[in-house]
Design an enzyme around this catalytic site. Structure first.
Site, PDB file in Angstrom:
ATOM      1  N   CYS A   1      69.097  64.676  32.419  1.00 48.75           N
ATOM      2  CA  CYS A   1      69.625  63.757  33.426  1.00 48.75           C
ATOM      3  C   CYS A   1      71.096  64.061  33.667  1.00 48.75           C
ATOM      4  O   CYS A   1      71.865  64.297  32.730  1.00 48.75           O
ATOM      5  CB  CYS A   1      69.452  62.316  32.950  1.00 48.75           C
TER       6      CYS A   1
ATOM      7  N   CYS B   1      74.738  61.049  32.395  1.00 45.94           N
ATOM      8  CA  CYS B   1      75.513  60.745  31.184  1.00 45.94           C
ATOM      9  C   CYS B   1      75.885  62.039  30.464  1.00 45.94           C
ATOM     10  O   CYS B   1      75.347  62.347  29.399  1.00 45.94           O
ATOM     11  CB  CYS B   1      74.716  59.836  30.255  1.00 45.94           C
TER      12      CYS B   1
ATOM     13  N   CYS C   1      67.100  53.456  30.599  1.00 46.31           N
ATOM     14  CA  CYS C   1      68.456  53.871  30.945  1.00 46.31           C
ATOM     15  C   CYS C   1      69.424  53.040  30.112  1.00 46.31           C
ATOM     16  O   CYS C   1      69.540  51.826  30.326  1.00 46.31           O
ATOM     17  CB  CYS C   1      68.724  53.672  32.432  1.00 46.31           C
TER      18      CYS C   1
ATOM     19  N   GLN D   1      81.249  46.364  42.866  1.00 46.12           N
ATOM     20  CA  GLN D   1      81.596  47.083  41.650  1.00 46.12           C
ATOM     21  C   GLN D   1      80.366  47.172  40.753  1.00 46.12           C
ATOM     22  O   GLN D   1      79.586  46.231  40.642  1.00 46.12           O
ATOM     23  CB  GLN D   1      82.735  46.382  40.909  1.00 46.12           C
TER      24      GLN D   1
ATOM     25  N   ASP E   1      92.381  48.488  47.079  1.00 42.54           N
ATOM     26  CA  ASP E   1      91.317  49.151  46.325  1.00 42.54           C
ATOM     27  C   ASP E   1      90.559  50.073  47.279  1.00 42.54           C
ATOM     28  O   ASP E   1      89.445  49.768  47.712  1.00 42.54           O
ATOM     29  CB  ASP E   1      90.385  48.090  45.728  1.00 42.54           C
TER      30      ASP E   1
ATOM     31  N   CYS F   1      89.451  54.657  42.241  1.00 40.49           N
ATOM     32  CA  CYS F   1      88.292  55.278  41.605  1.00 40.49           C
ATOM     33  C   CYS F   1      88.440  56.801  41.593  1.00 40.49           C
ATOM     34  O   CYS F   1      87.475  57.520  41.353  1.00 40.49           O
ATOM     35  CB  CYS F   1      86.997  54.878  42.315  1.00 40.49           C
TER      36      CYS F   1
END
Length: 414
Positions: free
Chosen positions: A68, A71, A146, A251, A346, A372
């Site tokens: 995957c 991660c 997950c 978020q 933001d 971000c």
């Protein structure tokens, strides 16, 4: 031919990097100090075998780890992993000549993601599969668990596969289910459906609606257009309960949102008027309005309408003026921001260079910049510093656990 290399550091995309006479070689899923072996192709190490593991290496918790693409840093112990994220922010700032002591990274816990993007494809047997993209590939990795997701989302995976099936009607469709857990249950917005041939047929729409009803989904929408709504999905922003627009931004992790909001509210205390730029549906707006009146602006008209609807539920706040405005094409000028002595913004990953340039001429004495993307943040921070602002604090936020993605909240004063 195989090569044996030593990993010097972890790069900005999360891959280990070995320095060689031919240049850097990127080795996925490796850590600093490890000796590894594999085949070098185009500057990447493939078929990686870890010969000498780092003492910082830990056992991953996901059954899909390594395949995957979500991660990529799950094998790294928490303390050095969080310190690495802190360093990524420091490096980005240093490239623009900005030196500051970056605060420790604020961690997000596992099982906390309230939003997921699940890709749907047909398996070899024709069944509908849900999952994430493989590393550096378009291939789907089917998932049934997950470790970063809210357990309520994971529990809904079988039902979501049934909802996804009608959206695979056209062979060129590659649907993604953007799934959000709200106060009213699941909100599902589907993108990636082929439209040139006429889009989703009426029959497929009805089957999707029936599947959504069977799963007790609050709302099902197609690229932001509601197909069926049993209940209006709502979210809490400070003292307000706000109706979430179909396909609207939220978020990903409530704890990360709270960490950013708390720092913003603390920074603006004592302000007479606050501007909240790129406000969305009001995640920062309503908490800020407990301090002072707020001028809120965002390009999303549905987001602004949701914010206005939330005003009816909020108690004990100052006035909020909200307007739909594209802050890239029509940034708010100093005249528009007159009276605002505190500004919170933001922006998306591209940053906000057009709006940042306008802030130089305002009377604001503090700016809270939530980002971000440390790279575009550092670019915009340089503009503010050159205009006389002092970067007071920078706090990394690990909203996307075990990924290379870094967010931050910063405070400027003058």
């Amino acid at each position: 031919m195989t090569d044996t290399l030593t990993i010097a550091r972890v790069g900005g995309q999360g891959d280990g990097i070995a320095e060689t006479p031919a240049g850097p070689v990127f080795a996925p899923l490796t850590l600093p100090g490890e000796t590894v072996r594999g085949v070098v192709r185009d500057g990447r190490l493939e078929d990686v075998e870890v010969l000498t593991p780092s003492p910082q290496r830990i056992a991953p918790v996901s059954p899909n780890y390594g395949d995957c693409g979500g991660c990529s840093l799950q094998h790294w112990a928490s303390e050095p992993y969080l310190e690495w994220k802190r360093e990524q922010v420091r490096f980005a700032l240093a490239r623009h000549g900005i030196e500051i002591e970056v605060e420790p990274t604020v961690a997000s816990p596992p099982a906390s993601r309230r939003r997921l993007g699940l890709h749907a494809r047909r398996g070899p047997d024709g069944r509908t599969l849900l999952g994430f993209k493989a590393r550096k590939s378009w291939r789907l990795v089917p998932v049934t668990a997950c470790p970063v997701a809210d357990p309520r989302l994971v529990a809904a995976f079988p039902a979501l596969a049934k909802i996804a099936e009608p959206f695979l009607e056209h062979p060129k469709s590659a649907p993604t289910l953007h799934v959000t857990w709200t106060l009213d249950g699941l909100d599902v917005d589907v993108t990636g459906v082929e439209r040139r041939s006429g889009g989703l047929s009426r029959d497929a729409q009805m089957r999707a609606i029936q599947a959504a009803a069977g799963a007790d989904v609050a709302r099902l929408s197609l690229a932001g257009e509601t197909l069926v709504m049993a209940r209006q999905p709502r979210v809490a922003f400070g003292p307000a309960i706000v109706p979430l627009p179909a396909g609207g931004f939220l978020q990903a992790v409530p704890q990360a949102e709270l960490a950013m909001v708390e720092r913003a509210v603390t920074a603006v205390k004592g302000a007479r008027k606050i501007a909240d730029l790129f406000c969305g549906a009001g995640a920062f707006t309503f908490p800020l309005a407990t301090v002072a009146p707020v001028l809120a602006a965002d390009a999303s008209a549905p987001g602004i309408e949701a914010l206005k609807a939330g005003l009816k539920t909020a108690k004990g706040i100052k006035t909020i003026e909200a307007q739909a405005r594209d802050l890239f094409r029509r940034p708010l000028a100093p005249y528009d921001l007159r009276g605002c002595d505190a500004i919170v913004m933001d922006p998306p990953r591209a940053g906000a260079i057009e709006q940042t340039e306008q802030l130089k001429g305002t009377k604001a004495d503090r700016i809270v910049y939530v980002s971000c993307n440390p790279t575009t943040f550092a670019r915009d921070a340089r503009v503010l510093i050159d205009a006389g602002f002092r970067l007071e604090t920078v706090t990394p936020i690990d909203q996307f656990l075990w990924s290379a993605h870094v967010e931050l909240v910063s405070v400027f004063r003058r």
